[in-house]
Design a protein around this motif. Structure first.
Motif, PDB file in Angstrom:
ATOM      1  N   CYS A 227       4.582   6.721   2.812  1.00 51.64           N
ATOM      2  CA  CYS A 227       3.162   7.079   2.819  1.00 51.64           C
ATOM      3  C   CYS A 227       2.804   7.697   1.464  1.00 51.64           C
ATOM      4  O   CYS A 227       3.508   8.579   0.973  1.00 51.64           O
TER       5      CYS A 227
ATOM      6  N   CYS B  22       1.948  11.778   2.324  1.00 53.17           N
ATOM      7  CA  CYS B  22       2.936  12.732   2.863  1.00 53.17           C
ATOM      8  C   CYS B  22       4.381  12.313   2.626  1.00 53.17           C
ATOM      9  O   CYS B  22       5.274  13.144   2.662  1.00 53.17           O
TER      10      CYS B  22
ATOM     11  N   CYS C 168       0.616   6.531   6.283  1.00 54.16           N
ATOM     12  CA  CYS C 168       1.088   6.599   7.666  1.00 54.16           C
ATOM     13  C   CYS C 168      -0.156   6.691   8.567  1.00 54.16           C
ATOM     14  O   CYS C 168      -1.263   6.926   8.083  1.00 54.16           O
TER      15      CYS C 168
ATOM     16  N   CYS D 273      -2.049  10.135   8.181  1.00 52.69           N
ATOM     17  CA  CYS D 273      -2.838  10.284   6.954  1.00 52.69           C
ATOM     18  C   CYS D 273      -4.015   9.303   6.932  1.00 52.69           C
ATOM     19  O   CYS D 273      -5.088   9.644   6.445  1.00 52.69           O
TER      20      CYS D 273
HETATM   21 ZN   LIG Z   1       1.256  10.263   5.648  1.00 51.96          ZN
END
Ligand SMILES: [Zn+2]
Length: 146
Positions: A25, A28, A64, A67
């Motif tokens: 991601c 993150c 992801c 997010c």
């Molecule tokens: Zn993420």
């Protein structure tokens, strides 16, 4: 613009960059789930509503689901300028929610996935890029006499 052209573009995006599951991601560092258009190329933007897209692979981040949800909520709430200003803080907050250990594991796992993805190092993707890098490098060396 229709949902069909939006889907066509996302197919093209995956053909050039693989599906987002092949990357960590971008916010993150956990496993990414989808390519998310960052709403940062209004000059080439097409479509409307949930089917807005831009035909520039660099205008997308692998995110992801968590997010992607955060981004979608911010995009709904904020103007384009406000969104651009809000993204770094949102990404940082997401980054702090994942451990370095998890990120390292995801980096290793997604690198393995990319290496073993059929056709990813094909003539269509890797070779033209490598050729362009070499050509640029040669031009720079010529220009600066190095
Ligand atoms: Zn993420």
């Amino acid at each position: 613009m229709s949902e069909a052209t939006y889907k066509d573009w996302h197919r093209t995006l995956r053909r050039f960059k693989l599906s987002a599951e092949h990357y960590p991601c971008g916010w993150c560092g956990d496993s990414a789930a989808r390519w998310v258009y960052l709403h940062n190329r209004p000059d080439i933007e097409r479509g409307a509503g949930q089917f807005v897209y831009a035909e520039d692979t660099s205008a997308y981040a692998p995110l992801c689901n968590r997010c992607a949800g955060t981004f979608r909520a911010a995009r709904t709430r904020l103007s384009r300028d406000e969104l651009a200003k809000a993204v770094p803080a949102l990404a940082l907050a997401a980054h702090e929610g994942i451990s370095d250990y998890t990120r390292a594991e995801v980096i290793a796992e997604t690198a393995r996935r990319r290496e073993t993805a059929p056709g990813f190092n094909s003539v269509e993707t890797a070779k033209p890029f490598a050729d362009a890098v070499r050509a640029t490098d040669a031009l720079l060396r010529q220009a600066y006499g190095a």
